[in-house]
Enzyme design. Sequence first.
Site, PDB file in Angstrom:
ATOM      1  N   SER A 144       0.063  -2.987  -1.775  1.00  0.00           N
ATOM      2  CA  SER A 144      -0.542  -2.892  -0.451  1.00  0.00           C
ATOM      3  C   SER A 144      -1.488  -4.070  -0.254  1.00  0.00           C
ATOM      4  CB  SER A 144      -1.334  -1.586  -0.315  1.00  0.00           C
ATOM      5  OG  SER A 144      -2.123  -1.589   0.859  1.00  0.00           O
ATOM      6  N   TYR A 157      -8.814   3.758  -2.837  1.00  0.00           N
ATOM      7  CA  TYR A 157      -7.386   3.462  -2.736  1.00  0.00           C
ATOM      8  C   TYR A 157      -7.127   1.979  -2.994  1.00  0.00           C
ATOM      9  CZ  TYR A 157      -2.883   2.586  -0.423  1.00  0.00           C
ATOM     10  OH  TYR A 157      -1.601   2.176  -0.123  1.00  0.00           O
TER      11      TYR A 157
END
Length: 251
Positions: A144, A157
């Site tokens: 990501s 995250y």
Amino acid sequence: MKDAFGIPQSLLILGGTSEIGLATARRMIARRTRTVWLAGRPSPDLESAADGLRTLGADVRTVDFDALDPASHEETLGKVFAEGDIDMVLLAFGVLGDQAHDEAAPLAAVRVAQTNYTGAISAGLVCAGALQTQGHGSLVVLSSVAGERARRANFIYGSSKAGLDSFAQGLGDAMHGTGVQVMIVRPGFVRSKMTAGLEETPLATTPEAVALAIELGLRRRSEAVWVPGAMRVVMSALRHLPRPLFRRLPV
């Protein structure tokens, strides 16, 4: 074996209900993929996903897989590879977590890290070793852009994805020259069930767009792809932005 354009005949998706994983499977089946393994926790959603892919003409099988149980990975995934060569593994499992809640609940934060990072290290090494033994194949790791630089809004995250991304880069170096390709995929905000209810960021994308980027990356034998491509420039700028200025951004 993959064809001259990099499209696999067989595909293993770790995270069998992942929307990006399933979009990729649909795209690959439309090209030439004939065997798909969906690895995930037993659930009606997993079986429904398998049934949906079967309607496209693929031989689809499910296997019980838990990212949070690394001790089982070697045996579980070993059984898949024992059934025949796997041309491509897509590591697509992960959880977003709830930043506000997880900051006040360290065990919840640890669960995010264990899923996105520790579980991925275990599964990634097992699959890379199996691919190396068979002498060919691709390991596609769904990272990501959040891992490029931790943001206040989702640093738990983001830090887990940063660790995963770094691991995948090193694994790619380790696999160089072995016949195994490791490709890192770095999407921006993806419109999916995981992000439902969250405010979209600029350059938001879709599971289908990520699947297309994965296909193109395989064809080009890329080591890393950003989705959309403009995210590469954006994240390069943010990564080098002085910290006092970065803190002022609405991120």
